[in-house]
Design an enzyme around this catalytic site. Structure first.
Site, PDB file in Angstrom:
ATOM      1  N   LEU A 229       0.819  -1.199   0.000  1.00 21.92           N
ATOM      2  CA  LEU A 229       0.000   0.000   0.000  1.00 21.92           C
ATOM      3  C   LEU A 229       0.858   1.255   0.000  1.00 21.92           C
ATOM      4  O   LEU A 229       1.807   1.375   0.788  1.00 21.92           O
ATOM      5  CB  LEU A 229      -0.917   0.027   1.233  1.00 21.92           C
ATOM      6  CG  LEU A 229      -1.763  -1.232   1.485  1.00 21.92           C
ATOM      7  CD1 LEU A 229      -2.518  -1.089   2.796  1.00 21.92           C
ATOM      8  CD2 LEU A 229      -2.730  -1.475   0.352  1.00 21.92           C
ATOM      9  N   ASP A 230       0.535   2.180  -0.888  1.00 28.11           N
ATOM     10  CA  ASP A 230       1.132   3.508  -0.829  1.00 28.11           C
ATOM     11  C   ASP A 230       0.493   4.247   0.348  1.00 28.11           C
ATOM     12  O   ASP A 230      -0.568   3.847   0.844  1.00 28.11           O
ATOM     13  CB  ASP A 230       0.862   4.234  -2.152  1.00 28.11           C
ATOM     14  CG  ASP A 230       1.370   5.654  -2.134  1.00 28.11           C
ATOM     15  OD1 ASP A 230       2.521   5.859  -1.717  1.00 28.11           O
ATOM     16  OD2 ASP A 230       0.606   6.564  -2.513  1.00 28.11           O
ATOM     17  N   LYS A 231       1.113   5.320   0.785  1.00 27.83           N
ATOM     18  CA  LYS A 231       0.579   6.061   1.931  1.00 27.83           C
ATOM     19  C   LYS A 231      -0.298   7.235   1.502  1.00 27.83           C
ATOM     20  O   LYS A 231      -1.506   7.238   1.740  1.00 27.83           O
ATOM     21  CB  LYS A 231       1.716   6.570   2.817  1.00 27.83           C
ATOM     22  CG  LYS A 231       1.224   7.326   4.063  1.00 27.83           C
ATOM     23  CD  LYS A 231       2.360   7.896   4.846  1.00 27.83           C
ATOM     24  CE  LYS A 231       2.967   9.110   4.158  1.00 27.83           C
ATOM     25  NZ  LYS A 231       2.041  10.271   4.159  1.00 27.83           N
TER      26      LYS A 231
ATOM     27  N   LYS B 226       9.959   1.092  -5.410  1.00 24.96           N
ATOM     28  CA  LYS B 226       8.662   0.434  -5.226  1.00 24.96           C
ATOM     29  C   LYS B 226       8.534  -0.787  -6.133  1.00 24.96           C
ATOM     30  O   LYS B 226       7.960  -1.809  -5.745  1.00 24.96           O
ATOM     31  CB  LYS B 226       7.519   1.418  -5.486  1.00 24.96           C
ATOM     32  CG  LYS B 226       7.388   2.490  -4.407  1.00 24.96           C
ATOM     33  CD  LYS B 226       6.156   3.357  -4.619  1.00 24.96           C
ATOM     34  CE  LYS B 226       6.022   4.386  -3.508  1.00 24.96           C
ATOM     35  NZ  LYS B 226       4.812   5.224  -3.645  1.00 24.96           N
TER      36      LYS B 226
ATOM     37  N   VAL C 193      -1.379  -1.064  -4.291  1.00 19.76           N
ATOM     38  CA  VAL C 193      -2.445  -0.064  -4.255  1.00 19.76           C
ATOM     39  C   VAL C 193      -1.812   1.315  -4.171  1.00 19.76           C
ATOM     40  O   VAL C 193      -0.995   1.576  -3.284  1.00 19.76           O
ATOM     41  CB  VAL C 193      -3.383  -0.276  -3.047  1.00 19.76           C
ATOM     42  CG1 VAL C 193      -4.572   0.675  -3.132  1.00 19.76           C
ATOM     43  CG2 VAL C 193      -3.861  -1.714  -2.982  1.00 19.76           C
TER      44      VAL C 193
END
Length: 606
Positions: free
Chosen positions: A305-307, A485, A501
């Protein structure tokens, strides 16, 4: 079957059965047999055309069994059996078409809602214009009942919108002046003005329509797998039919085997279930681009998950502006926001919103050079401006330390550094709160079958660590570039299918690299939505966990339909080979199996 109406192909054998039965009842056996034969031929001829067309594409399926059974019935003097098979086969095709049409309803409903024209202001006058001519900055009038033609911001008065076409939520939402709205929503209140922010071709709804059309054309891996199973089942059918003929010295036994295997659940259940699952996901605001993606989503075990904009609201607010070298707070904010007009990052949007909210006039930037995840540089009012992370800004000013400007801030503070003409101008301190339901969403993901959750952020490690602890991530990584990433995705893929995501431009490469890339389409960038395999149309992650559950259930229903249907068909074939199931009764039994399989596959809609 494509050249004649499906209804006509059902009607002809049905009429043949009735006419033949009438002749038979009146002891006109020859005429009855002729009626049944004539009624079988149109379906058989249409089926041969379909088989030839499929063979040219390199596809071989169980339609061959249907053609063999009808041909054998006529050749062996069993025209009634051939007529029944023709009726059952045509009826099965019609039933499959109906089932697929019902399953596609949620998705195809999107295609009929595209606006064609809009009311645009020209000075104080209004003109009706094609949406293709709308450009960012145009002021539009949205009247009650109209579908928003482009993405934009509410102006003039608040908007009351029905977002059900995008999110599945039927309760209208009130959007305040300045609020972002997406094309495809319907105005349910008084007329309001809309400032376009994207051209129609790049707006949310146009993208959704393109994704739906692509999804409907796509053939899922499970469907292709079913095709391979179909070949094996075809060989098994012919083997059992041949053995029955040789063993009993009776061609009618072989005919009964062929009839009872026509058609097969393999060519009915899987596509109906897959389309049903995709439609169900679309109904809750999750657009799955293809059947293959839905299958992979069911097997996801790791979520990355991205922040910013994913676990947080992506609506950073300014807490403070610290300046140096004689720059004022207003000047730092105005220059930074002017440059950030060329960026799609959520932090850039926050600076622009804060500047315009203070009434600052922004200038157009030029000579833009953006490094996704790190920052942006360019020229504003003939001044060289750099906005971004500490490392990028320090490099632009020759290594000048920002320690004095950062003194006293919490280690996890979110900051944006600004340099002007080679000098540090200031630091803007921001806050982006974690979503209230973020922890609950992660719990839902784990309940849906996700075993490992990784937080991968481009922000500072300290900021990422605080968020990771709040949500309960298994691993937290910060200060990641887009390439970093991708490396995280590749490393996690060793343990099983990975879902990434994100919502920003810097997430797009990782979304494309993951087994399933998920874009936050409600507020995310066009680049992330194009790179992703799944687009979440609402500004929350809860529907994603539900979509994983839907995907798993869909896959289970499809496999259940296939194996149960195949088992029943195989049992019926053995009974026919042993002489316990005559051709006519076998055709009726097989059609009952097909109906049960399709109805079971449609359970994926619920």
């Amino acid at each position: 079957m494509q050249r004649l109406s499906p209804l006509l192909l059902v009607f002809i054998p049905m009429l043949g059965l009735a006419v033949g039965a009438t002749f038979w009842w009146n002891a006109l056996e020859a005429m009855a047999r002729a009626a049944w034969t004539i009624a079988t031929l149109p379906v058989l001829m249409a089926l041969f055309v379909q088989i030839v067309t499929s063979l040219r594409r390199g596809d071989v399926g169980l339609d061959v069994v249907a053609a063999l059974s009808m041909s054998a019935a006529l050749a062996f003097g069993e025209p009634l059996a051939g007529n029944v098979v023709a009726l059952m086969y045509a009826g099965g095709q019609l039933l499959e078409s109906f089932a697929q049409g019902r399953a596609r309803r949620e998705m195809t409903a999107l295609l009929g809602r595209v606006a064609r024209t809009a009311m645009r202001f020209r000075g104080s006058m209004l003109e009706e214009t094609p949406i293709s001519s709308i450009v960012p900055g145009d002021r539009l009038l949205i009247r009650e009942g109209e579908v928003l033609p482009v993405d934009g911001r509410v102006a003039g008065a608040f908007a009351l919108l029905n977002l059900s076409a995008l999110t599945g939520e039927s309760v209208p939402q009130r959007i305040a002046i300045g609020g972002e709205v997406l094309s495809g929503a319907t105005s349910t209140g008084a007329a309001f003005e809309l400032i376009a922010t994207r051209v129609a071709a790049e707006s949310t709804y146009a993208g959704i329509v393109r994704l739906v059309e692509a999804a409907q054309r796509n053939k899922a891996p499970m469907v292709r797998l079913a095709d391979r199973y179909a070949m094996g089942f075809l060989a098994l059918t012919l083997a059992i039919a041949g053995a029955a003929w040789i063993g009993a010295q009776d061609p009618i036994r072989a005919l009964a085997v062929l009839v009872v295997a026509t058609p097969c659940p393999l060519i009915l259940a899987v596509p109906v279930a897959i389309i049903s699952g995709m439609s169900r996901a679309a109904r809750i605001g999750v657009l799955v681009k293809s059947g293959g993606v839905l299958e992979t989503l069911a097997r996801i075990r790791t979520a990355i998950l991205d922040k910013t904009g994913t676990l947080t609201h992506g609506r950073a607010t300014i807490n403070a502006i610290r300046t140096s070298n004689g720059f004022s707070e207003v000047e730092v904010l105005r220059l930074a926001a002017s440059l950030d007009q060329a960026s799609g990052h959520v932090v850039a949007a926050a600076l622009i919103e804060a500047a315009t909210g203070r009434g600052l006039a922004l200038s157009a930037p030029s000579e833009i050079d953006e490094t996704p995840g790190l920052g942006i540089a360019g020229t504003v009012e003939e001044r060289r401006v750099v906005v971004g992370g500490e490392d990028m800004v320090q490099r632009s000013v020759g290594g000048t330390d920002l320690e004095d400007l950062l003194a006293g801030l919490a280690p996890a503070a979110m900051t944006v550094a600004v340099a002007v003409d080679g000098k540090v101008a200031g630091v803007i301190v921001l806050e982006d709160r974690v979503r209230d339901d973020a922890a609950a969403m992660l719990t839902a993901l784990r309940q849906a079958g996700v075993r490992r959750i990784v937080l991968a952020s481009g922000d500072k490690v300290e900021i990422a660590r605080v968020v990771g602890e709040q949500i309960g991530a298994d691993l937290t990584l910060g200060n990641l570039s887009p390439q970093d990433k991708i490396a995280v995705v590749e490393a996690e893929a060793a343990a099983g299918p990975v879902m990434m995501v994100g919502d920003g431009v810097n997430d797009a490469p990782a979304l494309a690299a993951a087994d399933v890339g998920v874009a936050m389409g409600a507020r995310g960038t066009a680049a992330s939505s194009e790179a992703a395999a799944v687009v979440v149309l609402v500004d929350e992650l809860k529907p994603l966990a539900a979509a994983i559950v839907i995907a798993g259930r869909t896959r289970s229903i499809a496999l259940q339909s296939v194996f149960v249907g195949l088992g029943l068909s195989l049992a019926a074939m053995i009974a026919a080979a042993l002489g316990y199931l005559p051709p006519v009764q076998g055709a009726l039994l097989q059609e009952a199996i097909d109906i049960a399989v399709i109805l079971n596959a449609l359970r994926a809609l619920r």
